[in-house]
Design a protein around this motif. Structure first.
Motif, PDB file in Angstrom:
ATOM      1  N   SER A 136       0.853  -1.197  -0.085  1.00  0.00           N
ATOM      2  CA  SER A 136      -0.179   0.082  -0.102  1.00  0.00           C
ATOM      3  C   SER A 136       0.921   1.103  -0.125  1.00  0.00           C
ATOM      4  N   LYS A 137       0.314   2.254  -0.622  1.00  0.00           N
ATOM      5  CA  LYS A 137       1.074   3.557  -0.732  1.00  0.00           C
ATOM      6  C   LYS A 137       1.279   4.340   0.663  1.00  0.00           C
ATOM      7  N   ILE A 138       2.221   4.971   0.710  1.00  0.00           N
ATOM      8  CA  ILE A 138       2.419   6.037   1.889  1.00  0.00           C
ATOM      9  C   ILE A 138       1.509   7.231   1.423  1.00  0.00           C
ATOM     10  N   GLU A 139       0.927   7.423   2.606  1.00  0.00           N
ATOM     11  CA  GLU A 139      -0.027   8.714   2.469  1.00  0.00           C
ATOM     12  C   GLU A 139       0.642   9.810   2.198  1.00  0.00           C
ATOM     13  N   THR A 140       0.102  10.791   1.258  1.00  0.00           N
ATOM     14  CA  THR A 140       0.891  12.278   1.100  1.00  0.00           C
ATOM     15  C   THR A 140       0.320  12.941   2.250  1.00  0.00           C
ATOM     16  N   LYS A 141       1.219  13.814   3.161  1.00  0.00           N
ATOM     17  CA  LYS A 141       0.922  14.609   4.123  1.00  0.00           C
ATOM     18  C   LYS A 141       0.357  15.803   3.447  1.00  0.00           C
ATOM     19  N   THR A 142      -1.107  16.238   3.608  1.00  0.00           N
ATOM     20  CA  THR A 142      -1.560  17.410   3.001  1.00  0.00           C
ATOM     21  C   THR A 142      -2.608  17.888   3.643  1.00  0.00           C
ATOM     22  N   ASP A 143      -2.947  19.275   3.484  1.00  0.00           N
ATOM     23  CA  ASP A 143      -4.245  19.794   4.211  1.00  0.00           C
ATOM     24  C   ASP A 143      -5.032  20.343   3.213  1.00  0.00           C
ATOM     25  N   LYS A 144      -4.921  19.971   2.063  1.00  0.00           N
ATOM     26  CA  LYS A 144      -6.182  20.223   0.844  1.00  0.00           C
ATOM     27  C   LYS A 144      -7.082  19.075   1.026  1.00  0.00           C
ATOM     28  N   ASN A 145      -8.081  19.178   1.299  1.00  0.00           N
ATOM     29  CA  ASN A 145      -9.298  18.422   1.291  1.00  0.00           C
ATOM     30  C   ASN A 145     -10.509  18.630   0.501  1.00  0.00           C
ATOM     31  N   TYR A 146     -10.811  17.974  -0.431  1.00  0.00           N
ATOM     32  CA  TYR A 146     -11.911  18.014  -1.311  1.00  0.00           C
ATOM     33  C   TYR A 146     -13.079  16.845  -0.925  1.00  0.00           C
ATOM     34  N   LEU A 147     -14.104  17.159  -1.054  1.00  0.00           N
ATOM     35  CA  LEU A 147     -15.404  16.380  -1.155  1.00  0.00           C
ATOM     36  C   LEU A 147     -16.302  16.203  -2.424  1.00  0.00           C
ATOM     37  N   PHE A 148     -16.277  14.831  -3.116  1.00  0.00           N
ATOM     38  CA  PHE A 148     -17.294  14.781  -4.182  1.00  0.00           C
ATOM     39  C   PHE A 148     -18.561  13.879  -3.541  1.00  0.00           C
ATOM     40  N   TRP A 149     -19.742  14.509  -3.593  1.00  0.00           N
ATOM     41  CA  TRP A 149     -20.792  13.914  -2.838  1.00  0.00           C
ATOM     42  C   TRP A 149     -21.966  13.876  -3.708  1.00  0.00           C
ATOM     43  N   ASP A 150     -22.334  12.350  -3.918  1.00  0.00           N
ATOM     44  CA  ASP A 150     -23.656  12.127  -4.222  1.00  0.00           C
ATOM     45  C   ASP A 150     -24.713  12.015  -3.264  1.00  0.00           C
ATOM     46  N   ILE A 151     -25.394  13.412  -3.238  1.00  0.00           N
ATOM     47  CA  ILE A 151     -26.172  13.687  -1.929  1.00  0.00           C
ATOM     48  C   ILE A 151     -27.508  12.768  -1.935  1.00  0.00           C
TER      49      ILE A 151
END
Length: 128
Positions: free
Chosen positions: A1-16
């Protein structure tokens, strides 16, 4: 499994349509990860929008939001249109080094997101 990128950019794609428990989505994702309104993409088909809009708006109002606080896309009629719209928005956003939260039940859509995401992104596919 890949190492997680450290980031504070967060996005949400939401099927409401399929994830309409707005309070839990705010508590578990939006507030928890401090996702900016401009980084939230919502899609809904016309039928569910017609049936559910007032309920969704009432629940969003509790958080000081409306559907149009976010990148809200009203889809045309047709099967899986909301999924395609979310995928298109994702492609157009050209995200890198981001945490990407995806709310969908659609297995095919999950696979498509996985296939096209940049390897520097952390993809979190939330489902039941």
């Amino acid at each position: 499994s890949k190492i997680e990128t450290k980031t504070d950019k967060n996005y949400l794609f939401w099927d409401i349509e399929n994830f309409s428990s707005i309070s839990s989505i705010f508590n578990d994702i939006i507030d928890k990860y401090d996702i900016d309104d401009s980084h939230i993409f919502l899609a809904a088909n016309p039928d569910s929008l017609y049936l559910k809009r007032s309920e969704w708006e009432a629940n969003l109002y509790d958080y000081g939001k409306t559907l149009h606080s976010f990148n809200f896309i009203k889809c045309d009629h047709g099967k899986n249109v909301a999924d395609d719209v979310l995928l298109d928005e994702f492609i157009n956003a050209k995200l890198t080094n981001a945490n990407v939260f995806i709310l969908t039940f659609d297995r095919e859509l999950k696979e498509r997101f996985n296939e096209i995401t940049h390897k520097s992104n952390n993809l979190y596919i939330m489902g039941k």
